[in-house]
Motif scaffolding. Structure first.
Motif, PDB file in Angstrom:
ATOM      1  N   THR A 274      58.494  36.582  64.745  1.00  0.00           N
ATOM      2  CA  THR A 274      57.590  37.367  65.576  1.00  0.00           C
ATOM      3  C   THR A 274      58.028  38.816  65.477  1.00  0.00           C
ATOM      4  O   THR A 274      59.108  39.121  64.957  1.00  0.00           O
ATOM      5  CB  THR A 274      57.669  36.918  67.047  1.00  0.00           C
ATOM      6  OG1 THR A 274      58.966  37.219  67.567  1.00  0.00           O
ATOM      7  CG2 THR A 274      57.369  35.427  67.186  1.00  0.00           C
TER       8      THR A 274
ATOM      9  N   ARG B 248      50.767  35.091  65.934  1.00  0.00           N
ATOM     10  CA  ARG B 248      51.933  35.619  66.631  1.00  0.00           C
ATOM     11  C   ARG B 248      53.142  35.805  65.694  1.00  0.00           C
ATOM     12  O   ARG B 248      54.123  36.403  66.110  1.00  0.00           O
ATOM     13  CB  ARG B 248      52.329  34.662  67.764  1.00  0.00           C
ATOM     14  CG  ARG B 248      51.251  34.498  68.814  1.00  0.00           C
ATOM     15  CD  ARG B 248      51.732  33.573  69.908  1.00  0.00           C
ATOM     16  NE  ARG B 248      50.733  33.417  70.964  1.00  0.00           N
ATOM     17  CZ  ARG B 248      50.907  32.700  72.048  1.00  0.00           C
ATOM     18  NH1 ARG B 248      52.062  32.044  72.214  1.00  0.00           N
ATOM     19  NH2 ARG B 248      49.955  32.599  72.952  1.00  0.00           N
ATOM     20  N   HIS B 249      53.069  35.251  64.498  1.00  0.00           N
ATOM     21  CA  HIS B 249      54.193  35.298  63.564  1.00  0.00           C
ATOM     22  C   HIS B 249      53.762  35.885  62.223  1.00  0.00           C
ATOM     23  O   HIS B 249      52.586  35.823  61.851  1.00  0.00           O
ATOM     24  CB  HIS B 249      54.754  33.885  63.319  1.00  0.00           C
ATOM     25  CG  HIS B 249      55.297  33.227  64.538  1.00  0.00           C
ATOM     26  ND1 HIS B 249      54.482  32.630  65.495  1.00  0.00           N
ATOM     27  CD2 HIS B 249      56.575  33.072  64.983  1.00  0.00           C
ATOM     28  CE1 HIS B 249      55.226  32.121  66.462  1.00  0.00           C
ATOM     29  NE2 HIS B 249      56.504  32.384  66.178  1.00  0.00           N
TER      30      HIS B 249
END
Length: 481
Positions: free
Chosen positions: A74, A57-58
């Motif tokens: 993100t 997600r990052h």
């Protein structure tokens, strides 16, 4: 024997016991090691799994977007930061006179999401997050909208862009001071040009820079010639050789000197570090020289053999400078760079170059006294009666001026409308008027000239004429009054 055997069996038993203890300890250590390894592997696996989950997600890359580090962001948080930074963005512009600022609002700057950040994240493989420190540290270009007209207006509105606030640079140059040319340093000023400043600011905005220096980015108009420019240094050496000389024009009892200060005024600096001499200015100087020193055909003051001072106008005796050739001469002497004493180039010249150019060697003829004197270096070598032009017939000998002896001839035949006369010595000084012997005359002097004079010549006794011819040379002045 039995006692020895008992001791041996005890030693063996002790050894076996010790070995069993060591094996037990080693087994315990191996168990601990396996447990630690399993624990480490479990932690690493947990960290790796957690990293995979987190970086799914990052971003883990080392790059930037609009100057913002992407690691740990993100997609949405990074977009939000970019959006906020663009909205509050301002560019500080350092100038030579201070600092100025252009804001995002002034240039109409906004983030234009074209999913470049999404595409970058899509390329990321979460399972390789542990390689984050080997990732690229480049800046990702993202789209933004900018009103170029607004930015242009903002640039033009900067204080540093106002013409009244600008000072143009100046080139290093040569200036004559205290007898030599010295190099004056260039000045830098603070002149800017829109076509140079605008693209620099435009690039800074799209690069996300918060500050730039127009000086460091070479935006200012620079001098073209610096004090250490090789061509200027060479030119300085050349003109200093020219002004280091003196050219002395010798006029016998006086001189005229062309010195460095005069030459410096005549030097004209051209392009590409060339220099020349202002020949018009030099011609003006030679004109003044001629005006002060020329005597050809001009008025002369003369003291006669009787001691009276008379004024003589006209004639063709004297000095006359050839001005155009003397200009060429002077230009050549300056360019040669050597001090010399010389004379001008003359169109006409006399015998003496003193202010009183008649000097002390001349022929003097008095019409009223019908006498001729010849002076050589101040000594009277001939004094004789003569017969000049016939007044009654209108053949007066030209008088009231100073002429020059034009030729020296012997055994010459004088011809006219009604005569052919052979003479032994002929010294013309005014066309067909001259001094010659006249063996056909038996008398000289008195009033003969009034009714029975010559056709204009100065008739001289042969005996005197021999001496006259011996002394008088071409160019000697002849004074007739």
């Amino acid at each position: 024997m039995r006692r020895c055997r008992v001791q041996t069996e005890g030693f063996i038993l002790a050894q076996r016991t010790r070995l069993r203890q060591e094996l037990r300890i080693q087994r315990q250590r191996n168990v601990r090691r396996r447990r630690i390894l399993i624990a480490v592997l479990a932690v690493l696996a947990a960290v790796y799994i957690a990293g995979c989950f987190y970086y799914s997600r990052h971003f883990y890359g080392g790059g930037t977007v609009f100057g913002i580090a992407i690691r740990g962001q993100t997609v949405e948080s990074l977009k939000e930061e970019v959006r906020n930074k663009m909205g509050s963005y301002s560019l500080t512009i350092s100038t030579r006179d201070g600092e100025e600022t252009i804001t995002a609002e002034e240039m109409g700057l906004e983030y234009d999401d074209q999913e470049e950040i999404d595409a970058l994240f899509a390329e990321q493989k979460a399972v390789l997050w542990f390689l984050m420190f080997r990732t690229s540290k480049d800046d990702l270009d993202v789209a933004m909208t900018l009103d170029e007209t607004m930015l242009g207006d903002a640039v033009q509105a900067l204080s540093c862009m106002q013409e009244e606030n600008m000072t143009a640079p100046t080139d290093a140059y040569l200036e004559y001071e205290d007898g030599v040319f010295v190099i004056r340093d260039e000045t830098y000023g603070n002149q800017l040009e829109y076509d140079t400043v605008y693209p620099v600011i435009y690039d800074a905005v799209f690069g996300g820079d918060s500050a730039i220096s127009l000086d460091e980015l070479a935006c200012y108009v620079a001098p073209e010639v610096y004090s250490d420019t090789e061509g200027l240094l060479t030119e300085c050496d050349e003109v200093n050789r020219a002004v280091a000389i003196e050219i002395t024009y010798d006029f016998s009892d006086r001189t005229m000197v062309v010195d460095g200060s005069m030459i410096a005024e005549w030097i004209v600096f051209g392009e590409d570090f060339s220099w020349s001499l202002d020949e018009e200015a030099i011609a003006d100087y030679i004109y003044e020289m001629a005006y002060e020193t020329d005597t050809f055909g001009l008025t002369h003051t003369f003291t006669t053999s009787y001691g009276s001072e008379i004024t003589l106008k006209g004639g063709d005796y004297g000095w006359c400078i050839n001005q155009s050739q003397t200009v060429e001469q002077l230009v050549g002497l300056i360019q040669a760079g050597e001090s010399v004493t010389t004379e001008p180039v003359y169109r006409y010249s006399g015998i003496c170059r003193d202010t009183d150019d008649i000097g002390d060697s001349y022929v003097e003829v008095s019409i009223s006294a019908q006498t001729m004197w010849v002076y050589s270096e101040g000594e009277c070598v001939v004094s004789t009666a003569v017969v000049t032009g016939n007044v009654a017939n209108g053949h007066e000998t030209p008088s009231g001026g100073v002429w020059a002896i034009d030729a020296r001839l012997t055994d010459y035949v004088l011809t006219g409308q009604d005569y052919d006369s052979e003479v032994s010595y002929w010294l013309p000084f005014n066309g067909n008027v001259g001094i010659h012997d006249a063996t056909w005359r038996t008398e000289f002097g008195g009033d003969i000239y009034k009714t029975s004079g010559s056709h204009g010549c100065v008739n001289t006794p042969l005996s005197a004429m021999k001496t006259v011819y011996e002394y008088v040379q071409i160019g000697w002045p002849v004074i007739v009054y």
